[in-house]
Write a protein that holds these residues in place. Structure first.
Motif, PDB file in Angstrom:
ATOM      1  N   ASP A 177       0.808  -1.217   0.000  1.00 48.10           N
ATOM      2  CA  ASP A 177       0.000   0.000   0.000  1.00 48.10           C
ATOM      3  C   ASP A 177       0.838   1.263   0.000  1.00 48.10           C
ATOM      4  O   ASP A 177       0.291   2.374   0.038  1.00 48.10           O
ATOM      5  N   ALA A 178       2.153   1.132  -0.006  1.00 50.59           N
ATOM      6  CA  ALA A 178       3.040   2.293  -0.030  1.00 50.59           C
ATOM      7  C   ALA A 178       4.309   1.930  -0.784  1.00 50.59           C
ATOM      8  O   ALA A 178       4.737   0.776  -0.802  1.00 50.59           O
ATOM      9  N   ILE A 179       4.926   2.927  -1.389  1.00 50.61           N
ATOM     10  CA  ILE A 179       6.121   2.733  -2.205  1.00 50.61           C
ATOM     11  C   ILE A 179       7.358   2.625  -1.310  1.00 50.61           C
ATOM     12  O   ILE A 179       7.461   3.274  -0.277  1.00 50.61           O
ATOM     13  N   GLY A 180       8.295   1.810  -1.747  1.00 51.80           N
ATOM     14  CA  GLY A 180       9.566   1.703  -1.019  1.00 51.80           C
ATOM     15  C   GLY A 180      10.112   0.307  -0.932  1.00 51.80           C
ATOM     16  O   GLY A 180      11.259   0.112  -0.544  1.00 51.80           O
ATOM     17  N   VAL A 209       7.472  10.508 -12.793  1.00 51.62           N
ATOM     18  CA  VAL A 209       7.271   9.091 -12.506  1.00 51.62           C
ATOM     19  C   VAL A 209       5.873   8.892 -11.915  1.00 51.62           C
ATOM     20  O   VAL A 209       5.449   9.642 -11.026  1.00 51.62           O
ATOM     21  N   LEU A 210       5.170   7.876 -12.408  1.00 49.04           N
ATOM     22  CA  LEU A 210       3.849   7.539 -11.889  1.00 49.04           C
ATOM     23  C   LEU A 210       3.974   6.347 -10.951  1.00 49.04           C
ATOM     24  O   LEU A 210       4.715   5.391 -11.232  1.00 49.04           O
ATOM     25  N   PHE A 211       3.254   6.387  -9.837  1.00 53.50           N
ATOM     26  CA  PHE A 211       3.296   5.298  -8.861  1.00 53.50           C
ATOM     27  C   PHE A 211       1.902   4.713  -8.686  1.00 53.50           C
ATOM     28  O   PHE A 211       0.931   5.458  -8.476  1.00 53.50           O
ATOM     29  N   ARG A 212       1.829   3.403  -8.768  1.00 56.10           N
ATOM     30  CA  ARG A 212       0.563   2.707  -8.530  1.00 56.10           C
ATOM     31  C   ARG A 212       0.778   1.681  -7.426  1.00 56.10           C
ATOM     32  O   ARG A 212       1.558   0.724  -7.597  1.00 56.10           O
ATOM     33  N   THR A 213       0.150   1.906  -6.289  1.00 52.11           N
ATOM     34  CA  THR A 213       0.288   1.004  -5.157  1.00 52.11           C
ATOM     35  C   THR A 213      -0.879   0.024  -5.099  1.00 52.11           C
ATOM     36  O   THR A 213      -1.880   0.180  -5.796  1.00 52.11           O
ATOM     37  N   SER A 214      -0.734  -0.984  -4.247  1.00 50.16           N
ATOM     38  CA  SER A 214      -1.759  -2.027  -4.051  1.00 50.16           C
ATOM     39  C   SER A 214      -2.120  -2.709  -5.368  1.00 50.16           C
ATOM     40  O   SER A 214      -3.268  -3.090  -5.586  1.00 50.16           O
ATOM     41  N   VAL A 215      -1.121  -2.861  -6.235  1.00 41.74           N
ATOM     42  CA  VAL A 215      -1.306  -3.554  -7.507  1.00 41.74           C
ATOM     43  C   VAL A 215      -0.330  -4.727  -7.553  1.00 41.74           C
ATOM     44  O   VAL A 215       0.876  -4.530  -7.698  1.00 41.74           O
ATOM     45  N   ASN A 216      -0.871  -5.918  -7.404  1.00 35.62           N
ATOM     46  CA  ASN A 216      -0.058  -7.129  -7.489  1.00 35.62           C
ATOM     47  C   ASN A 216      -0.068  -7.592  -8.938  1.00 35.62           C
ATOM     48  O   ASN A 216      -1.034  -8.188  -9.406  1.00 35.62           O
ATOM     49  N   VAL A 217       1.007  -7.280  -9.652  1.00 39.62           N
ATOM     50  CA  VAL A 217       1.070  -7.614 -11.070  1.00 39.62           C
ATOM     51  C   VAL A 217       1.089  -9.135 -11.220  1.00 39.62           C
ATOM     52  O   VAL A 217       1.883  -9.826 -10.585  1.00 39.62           O
ATOM     53  N   GLY A 218       0.222  -9.622 -12.062  1.00 39.90           N
ATOM     54  CA  GLY A 218       0.047 -11.067 -12.212  1.00 39.90           C
ATOM     55  C   GLY A 218      -1.207 -11.545 -11.531  1.00 39.90           C
ATOM     56  O   GLY A 218      -1.715 -12.630 -11.821  1.00 39.90           O
ATOM     57  N   VAL A 219      -1.749 -10.709 -10.620  1.00 40.71           N
ATOM     58  CA  VAL A 219      -2.990 -11.025  -9.902  1.00 40.71           C
ATOM     59  C   VAL A 219      -4.028  -9.947 -10.185  1.00 40.71           C
ATOM     60  O   VAL A 219      -5.097 -10.215 -10.740  1.00 40.71           O
ATOM     61  N   ASP A 220      -3.733  -8.709  -9.797  1.00 40.01           N
ATOM     62  CA  ASP A 220      -4.671  -7.609 -10.010  1.00 40.01           C
ATOM     63  C   ASP A 220      -4.672  -7.128 -11.453  1.00 40.01           C
ATOM     64  O   ASP A 220      -5.663  -6.568 -11.931  1.00 40.01           O
TER      65      ASP A 220
END
Length: 503
Positions: A177-180, A209-220
């Motif tokens: 839910d947060a970048i880092g 730069v664009l940030f997208r959190t709470s994104v599980n690539v391969g699932v969401d």
């Protein structure tokens, strides 16, 4: 011209840490910022060697003698320019890197005292933020190319910043839910307060730069859809598959956990508590589900992660802590026959958490986690061992009659990582893990299995140092820029085959 006698006039000194009784009552960083006089004095010790081996100790190729001399003469604005030329995030490395550059410092030859490179580095970036020297950089006209970076640890962020500054549209995807990445919830605040991440993210956001959190690539979102929307993809998901010991009797008992299962919720608790303190309407923050308060804690593993668990357990109010290490106690100083200068030496490393309390036991192995009769751990049975390498494999020999029990209500396994996690993303891309659990890369940083898919950082190298993650992120960005047909070239400090200094 550096001061040719600086190293003769000054000895190695570090700023005093915050007092133990004070700092274990909060989660703030252990080291306060040092004064100008101390830092200039320490920078003056740098000899600007004819062959600066510190450059070879650092995979980023940091221009260490240059910015040391700029600090010596008070040129702080120029010092941060020199530092940023090779390192996107000195506020991270200056706090988290174990400083292989210092192990390669010429002043460390024959038991000497190397320059406090890491401390000078962090003070340069501290002052740069304080004085407003860190601002968003102007970016060139858009290239029209889009890059997806999966993972927001230091490798992914370094690559994202480099590519955005080259004019590409970069989107960073993070499943948390947060970048880092690991820096956000894996590293305790007493080593890295999260404001350092947030202010760097503000700069990167301003740079496009664009940030997208709470994104599980391969699932969401599927890997196929991400590939269709972007011209290149960088995998920088880290190496978070915790090493376990399922064959040890009693491993299934309640109270035995992987280290990250302890650290992550503890760091989330700290973050939630800070947010609640700023919101008068917020209710109480529930404690971490794995809390050391009032418990006898046994930490298995003697590295960085084990020390992080140690510091967290102190702040949670553990009744007692014992840290176990499989290997014998290292020497206090470099043994030249084993680890000649300028290689990274095997020595006893005392982290700030160790001076806060707890006991360390070396050359022991766990034989069993002991049941209290109700499915909870009550003790750890250990035995003394000798360790030797035979044909590259680790062989343990138990010392007869050395078995004993250590009381334990909470056991934390900090015994390393087995590479990147198995995840749908890899299956969808057709990318496979190697025998080390990492992802192989070709010389151009593309994965061995898929074109247009690049990999960098711990996901490629395995669990390693933050300087290697940033170096690989920068190098992968240079490869992606070339792949996209970008004009000119970006810095590429390492190759996929690069290794640390060794004999």
């Amino acid at each position: 011209m550096p001061d040719p006698q600086g190293f003769l006039r000054y000895g190695r000194r570090l700023p005093s840490r915050r007092p133990v009784p004070v700092r274990i009552q909060d989660w703030r960083e252990v080291y306060p910022s040092a004064g100008d006089e101390l830092i200039r004095e320490q920078a003056t010790r740098c000899m600007d060697c004819g062959i600066p081996f510190c450059h070879d100790g650092c995979p980023l190729g940091n221009r260490i003698p240059d910015w040391n001399d700029l600090v010596r003469t008070g040129g702080w604005a120029s010092a941060i320019e020199s530092l940023h030329a090779t390192n996107n995030f000195p506020e991270f490395t200056g706090r988290l890197c174990p400083a292989p550059c210092e192990a390669a410092c010429v002043l460390g030859i024959a038991g000497g005292e190397p320059v406090t490179i890491k401390q000078v580095e962090v003070e340069i970036i501290n002052r740069a933020f304080e004085k407003g020297y860190v601002t968003p950089q102007a970016v060139p006209p858009p290239s029209g190319k889009r890059v997806a970076v999966v993972g927001s640890g230091p490798a992914g962020l370094a690559a994202a910043q480099q590519l955005a500054r080259a004019g590409h549209q970069v989107t960073v995807y993070e499943r948390d839910d947060a970048i880092g990445g690991l820096m956000r919830y894996g590293i305790p605040d007493f080593k890295l307060e999260k404001e350092h991440i947030d202010r760097r993210l503000a700069q990167m956001t301003a740079e496009g730069v664009l940030f997208r959190t709470s994104v599980n690539v391969g699932v969401d979102v599927t890997a196929a859809s991400l590939r269709a929307e972007h011209d290149a993809m960088l995998l920088a998901c880290g190496a978070l598959a915790g090493r376990d010991t399922p064959e040890t009797p009693g491993r299934q008992l309640r109270g035995v956990h992987l280290a990250m299962d302890h650290l992550v919720p503890a760091n989330r608790f700290v973050a939630a508590s800070a947010a609640a303190a700023d919101d008068p309407a917020a209710g109480p923050v529930p404690p971490s589900p794995i809390d050391a308060k009032g418990k006898h804690v046994v930490i298995i593993g003697g590295g960085d992660t084990g020390a992080d668990c140690l510091g967290v357990a102190h702040r949670q109010g553990a009744a007692g802590i014992v840290q176990l290490d499989l290997y014998p106690q290292p020497p206090d100083a470099r043994e030249e026959a084993r680890d000649p200068w300028p290689t990274w030496p095997w020595i006893l490393r005392n982290y700030p958490a160790h001076e806060e309390g707890g006991d360390r036991v070396f050359a022991v192995a766990v034989q069993e986690f002991v049941d209290d009769g109700a499915g909870n751990v009550r003790a750890v049975r250990i035995a003394e061992v000798t360790v030797e390498k035979v044909d590259g494999r680790r062989m343990l020999t138990y010392v007869p009659g050395s078995e004993r029990e250590i009381p334990a209500d909470l056991v934390l396994l900090a015994i390393g990582f087995d590479g990147t996690e198995e995840q749908p993303l890899l299956d969808q891309l057709g990318v496979t893990r190697n025998a080390r659990g990492a992802i192989d890369a070709r010389p151009d940083w593309q994965t061995a299995d898929a074109d247009g898919i690049f990999v960098a950082g711990d996901m490629h190298r395995g669990a390693s140092l933050i300087v290697w993650a940033i170096a690989e992120g920068r190098a992968a960005a240079a490869a992606i820029h070339s792949y996209l047909g970008g004009e000119g070239s970006l810095p590429a400090p390492v190759t996929p085959a690069a290794v640390p200094l060794s004999v």
